[in-house]
Design a protein around this motif. Structure first.
Motif, PDB file in Angstrom:
ATOM      1  N   ALA A  76      37.788  32.426 -32.935  1.00 58.92           N
ATOM      2  CA  ALA A  76      38.114  32.572 -31.508  1.00 58.92           C
ATOM      3  C   ALA A  76      37.688  33.947 -31.006  1.00 58.92           C
ATOM      4  O   ALA A  76      37.096  34.072 -29.931  1.00 58.92           O
ATOM      5  CB  ALA A  76      39.611  32.353 -31.285  1.00 58.92           C
ATOM      6  N   ASP A  77      37.964  34.981 -31.786  1.00 59.44           N
ATOM      7  CA  ASP A  77      37.574  36.324 -31.374  1.00 59.44           C
ATOM      8  C   ASP A  77      36.059  36.440 -31.276  1.00 59.44           C
ATOM      9  O   ASP A  77      35.527  37.026 -30.333  1.00 59.44           O
ATOM     10  CB  ASP A  77      38.124  37.365 -32.349  1.00 59.44           C
ATOM     11  CG  ASP A  77      37.740  38.770 -31.918  1.00 59.44           C
ATOM     12  OD1 ASP A  77      38.182  39.198 -30.832  1.00 59.44           O
ATOM     13  OD2 ASP A  77      36.977  39.414 -32.647  1.00 59.44           O
ATOM     14  N   ARG A  78      35.358  35.883 -32.228  1.00 58.20           N
ATOM     15  CA  ARG A  78      33.897  35.973 -32.246  1.00 58.20           C
ATOM     16  C   ARG A  78      33.275  35.302 -31.021  1.00 58.20           C
ATOM     17  O   ARG A  78      32.410  35.858 -30.367  1.00 58.20           O
ATOM     18  CB  ARG A  78      33.372  35.367 -33.550  1.00 58.20           C
ATOM     19  CG  ARG A  78      31.932  35.063 -33.658  1.00 58.20           C
ATOM     20  CD  ARG A  78      31.006  36.238 -33.421  1.00 58.20           C
ATOM     21  NE  ARG A  78      29.647  35.729 -33.409  1.00 58.20           N
ATOM     22  CZ  ARG A  78      29.089  35.041 -32.418  1.00 58.20           C
ATOM     23  NH1 ARG A  78      29.739  34.772 -31.317  1.00 58.20           N
ATOM     24  NH2 ARG A  78      27.854  34.615 -32.523  1.00 58.20           N
ATOM     25  N   VAL A  79      33.742  34.097 -30.670  1.00 59.55           N
ATOM     26  CA  VAL A  79      33.156  33.422 -29.515  1.00 59.55           C
ATOM     27  C   VAL A  79      33.595  34.073 -28.203  1.00 59.55           C
ATOM     28  O   VAL A  79      32.818  34.130 -27.251  1.00 59.55           O
ATOM     29  CB  VAL A  79      33.405  31.885 -29.508  1.00 59.55           C
ATOM     30  CG1 VAL A  79      32.766  31.235 -30.722  1.00 59.55           C
ATOM     31  CG2 VAL A  79      34.856  31.535 -29.394  1.00 59.55           C
ATOM     32  N   MET A  80      34.817  34.602 -28.152  1.00 57.35           N
ATOM     33  CA  MET A  80      35.261  35.323 -26.947  1.00 57.35           C
ATOM     34  C   MET A  80      34.452  36.601 -26.761  1.00 57.35           C
ATOM     35  O   MET A  80      34.235  37.054 -25.638  1.00 57.35           O
ATOM     36  CB  MET A  80      36.754  35.635 -27.027  1.00 57.35           C
ATOM     37  CG  MET A  80      37.648  34.429 -26.878  1.00 57.35           C
ATOM     38  SD  MET A  80      37.461  33.578 -25.294  1.00 57.35           S
ATOM     39  CE  MET A  80      38.159  34.777 -24.180  1.00 57.35           C
ATOM     40  N   GLY A  81      33.985  37.168 -27.852  1.00 54.42           N
ATOM     41  CA  GLY A  81      33.166  38.368 -27.787  1.00 54.42           C
ATOM     42  C   GLY A  81      31.802  38.139 -27.156  1.00 54.42           C
ATOM     43  O   GLY A  81      31.093  39.091 -26.835  1.00 54.42           O
ATOM     44  N   GLU A  82      31.420  36.896 -26.979  1.00 54.42           N
ATOM     45  CA  GLU A  82      30.147  36.577 -26.334  1.00 54.42           C
ATOM     46  C   GLU A  82      30.203  36.794 -24.822  1.00 54.42           C
ATOM     47  O   GLU A  82      29.157  36.850 -24.173  1.00 54.42           O
ATOM     48  CB  GLU A  82      29.754  35.129 -26.611  1.00 54.42           C
ATOM     49  CG  GLU A  82      29.449  34.847 -28.061  1.00 54.42           C
ATOM     50  CD  GLU A  82      29.132  33.385 -28.315  1.00 54.42           C
ATOM     51  OE1 GLU A  82      29.018  32.603 -27.337  1.00 54.42           O
ATOM     52  OE2 GLU A  82      29.006  33.014 -29.489  1.00 54.42           O
ATOM     53  N   ILE A  83      31.396  36.887 -24.271  1.00 60.26           N
ATOM     54  CA  ILE A  83      31.537  37.061 -22.824  1.00 60.26           C
ATOM     55  C   ILE A  83      31.247  38.523 -22.482  1.00 60.26           C
ATOM     56  O   ILE A  83      31.883  39.430 -23.016  1.00 60.26           O
ATOM     57  CB  ILE A  83      32.952  36.662 -22.351  1.00 60.26           C
ATOM     58  CG1 ILE A  83      33.217  35.198 -22.705  1.00 60.26           C
ATOM     59  CG2 ILE A  83      33.100  36.897 -20.853  1.00 60.26           C
ATOM     60  CD1 ILE A  83      34.662  34.776 -22.506  1.00 60.26           C
ATOM     61  N   ASP A  84      30.283  38.743 -21.612  1.00 60.23           N
ATOM     62  CA  ASP A  84      29.873  40.095 -21.235  1.00 60.23           C
ATOM     63  C   ASP A  84      30.878  40.676 -20.239  1.00 60.23           C
ATOM     64  O   ASP A  84      31.017  40.188 -19.116  1.00 60.23           O
ATOM     65  CB  ASP A  84      28.474  40.064 -20.616  1.00 60.23           C
ATOM     66  CG  ASP A  84      27.984  41.442 -20.234  1.00 60.23           C
ATOM     67  OD1 ASP A  84      28.555  42.451 -20.700  1.00 60.23           O
ATOM     68  OD2 ASP A  84      27.008  41.515 -19.460  1.00 60.23           O
ATOM     69  N   ALA A 101      34.759  34.326 -15.288  1.00 57.99           N
ATOM     70  CA  ALA A 101      34.881  32.864 -15.343  1.00 57.99           C
ATOM     71  C   ALA A 101      33.540  32.227 -15.689  1.00 57.99           C
ATOM     72  O   ALA A 101      33.476  31.280 -16.487  1.00 57.99           O
ATOM     73  CB  ALA A 101      35.408  32.323 -14.014  1.00 57.99           C
ATOM     74  N   GLY A 102      32.463  32.746 -15.133  1.00 59.98           N
ATOM     75  CA  GLY A 102      31.139  32.233 -15.464  1.00 59.98           C
ATOM     76  C   GLY A 102      30.800  32.453 -16.928  1.00 59.98           C
ATOM     77  O   GLY A 102      30.248  31.575 -17.597  1.00 59.98           O
ATOM     78  N   GLY A 103      31.144  33.636 -17.447  1.00 56.77           N
ATOM     79  CA  GLY A 103      30.916  33.931 -18.862  1.00 56.77           C
ATOM     80  C   GLY A 103      31.751  33.050 -19.770  1.00 56.77           C
ATOM     81  O   GLY A 103      31.286  32.584 -20.816  1.00 56.77           O
ATOM     82  N   LEU A 104      32.995  32.810 -19.373  1.00 60.39           N
ATOM     83  CA  LEU A 104      33.889  31.947 -20.143  1.00 60.39           C
ATOM     84  C   LEU A 104      33.356  30.516 -20.170  1.00 60.39           C
ATOM     85  O   LEU A 104      33.310  29.877 -21.223  1.00 60.39           O
ATOM     86  CB  LEU A 104      35.296  31.993 -19.542  1.00 60.39           C
ATOM     87  CG  LEU A 104      36.388  31.259 -20.284  1.00 60.39           C
ATOM     88  CD1 LEU A 104      36.606  31.871 -21.664  1.00 60.39           C
ATOM     89  CD2 LEU A 104      37.696  31.318 -19.484  1.00 60.39           C
ATOM     90  N   ARG A 105      32.909  30.036 -19.020  1.00 57.19           N
ATOM     91  CA  ARG A 105      32.351  28.683 -18.948  1.00 57.19           C
ATOM     92  C   ARG A 105      31.108  28.560 -19.827  1.00 57.19           C
ATOM     93  O   ARG A 105      30.952  27.590 -20.578  1.00 57.19           O
ATOM     94  CB  ARG A 105      32.012  28.327 -17.509  1.00 57.19           C
ATOM     95  CG  ARG A 105      31.445  26.931 -17.359  1.00 57.19           C
ATOM     96  CD  ARG A 105      31.174  26.605 -15.882  1.00 57.19           C
ATOM     97  NE  ARG A 105      30.765  25.237 -15.737  1.00 57.19           N
ATOM     98  CZ  ARG A 105      29.507  24.812 -15.881  1.00 57.19           C
ATOM     99  NH1 ARG A 105      28.546  25.656 -16.178  1.00 57.19           N
ATOM    100  NH2 ARG A 105      29.221  23.531 -15.726  1.00 57.19           N
ATOM    101  N   ALA A 106      30.244  29.545 -19.760  1.00 57.19           N
ATOM    102  CA  ALA A 106      29.021  29.523 -20.571  1.00 57.19           C
ATOM    103  C   ALA A 106      29.367  29.519 -22.062  1.00 57.19           C
ATOM    104  O   ALA A 106      28.741  28.805 -22.851  1.00 57.19           O
ATOM    105  CB  ALA A 106      28.138  30.717 -20.223  1.00 57.19           C
ATOM    106  N   MET A 107      30.372  30.301 -22.444  1.00 61.35           N
ATOM    107  CA  MET A 107      30.790  30.341 -23.851  1.00 61.35           C
ATOM    108  C   MET A 107      31.317  28.975 -24.281  1.00 61.35           C
ATOM    109  O   MET A 107      30.961  28.471 -25.337  1.00 61.35           O
ATOM    110  CB  MET A 107      31.864  31.417 -24.059  1.00 61.35           C
ATOM    111  CG  MET A 107      32.339  31.557 -25.498  1.00 61.35           C
ATOM    112  SD  MET A 107      33.688  30.448 -25.996  1.00 61.35           S
ATOM    113  CE  MET A 107      34.996  30.962 -24.918  1.00 61.35           C
ATOM    114  N   TRP A 108      32.151  28.343 -23.463  1.00 56.72           N
ATOM    115  CA  TRP A 108      32.691  27.022 -23.816  1.00 56.72           C
ATOM    116  C   TRP A 108      31.577  25.983 -23.902  1.00 56.72           C
ATOM    117  O   TRP A 108      31.624  25.081 -24.747  1.00 56.72           O
ATOM    118  CB  TRP A 108      33.744  26.574 -22.808  1.00 56.72           C
ATOM    119  CG  TRP A 108      35.081  27.187 -23.048  1.00 56.72           C
ATOM    120  CD1 TRP A 108      35.737  28.058 -22.228  1.00 56.72           C
ATOM    121  CD2 TRP A 108      35.947  27.004 -24.176  1.00 56.72           C
ATOM    122  NE1 TRP A 108      36.932  28.424 -22.793  1.00 56.72           N
ATOM    123  CE2 TRP A 108      37.087  27.791 -23.984  1.00 56.72           C
ATOM    124  CE3 TRP A 108      35.853  26.256 -25.352  1.00 56.72           C
ATOM    125  CZ2 TRP A 108      38.133  27.842 -24.900  1.00 56.72           C
ATOM    126  CZ3 TRP A 108      36.899  26.316 -26.270  1.00 56.72           C
ATOM    127  CH2 TRP A 108      38.018  27.095 -26.032  1.00 56.72           C
TER     128      TRP A 108
END
Length: 131
Positions: A76-84, A101-108
């Motif tokens: 979870a931490d690793r994928v959340m770290g993808e959000i700029d 929100a855009g970064g979170l959506r792109a990560m999901w």
């Protein structure tokens, strides 16, 4: 394990004080788990499967990641770290929220099958959550 007994993976040293130098890293194990989960779903990212992918014994992974919950927290931490989040807060909360929100959506969307849900223990004290 009760909440009082829980010790976050981030509070445990990655490398034991004694013993041989570790062959693998938490980052390597986490990346492998995410790759498996993205391809086949979170349930497929078992310790046995991850160990087979990196060429280790399943039980040896517990030296690096003590439990499945810890593995999910690392993922979870690793994928959340993808959000700029560079430059946030900018002073414009609406723009910051829209960008986040855009970064979170792109990560999901990148990790639609494999992203661990933030249930139980969200990694609020994890490195990516603090940046």
């Amino acid at each position: 394990m009760t909440d009082a007994e829980y010790v976050s993976i981030w509070m445990r040293p990655e490398r034991p004080a004694r013993g041989p130098k570790p062959v693998y890293s938490r980052a390597q194990i986490t990346e492998t788990a995410i790759r498996i989960a993205d391809a086949e779903g979170l349930e497929a990212a078992t310790m046995r499967r991850i160990a087979a992918e990196i060429g280790a014994g399943a039980m040896s992974l517990y030296r690096y990641v003590p439990s499945r919950d810890d593995l999910v927290e690392l993922m979870a931490d690793r994928v959340m770290g993808e959000i700029d989040v560079t430059g946030m807060p900018s002073g414009d909360w609406r723009a910051d929220l829209t960008r986040y929100a855009g970064g979170l959506r792109a990560m999901w969307l990148r990790h639609a099958r494999g992203s661990p849900p933030c249930s139980g223990h969200c990694p609020v004290s994890a490195p990516a959550s603090c940046s």
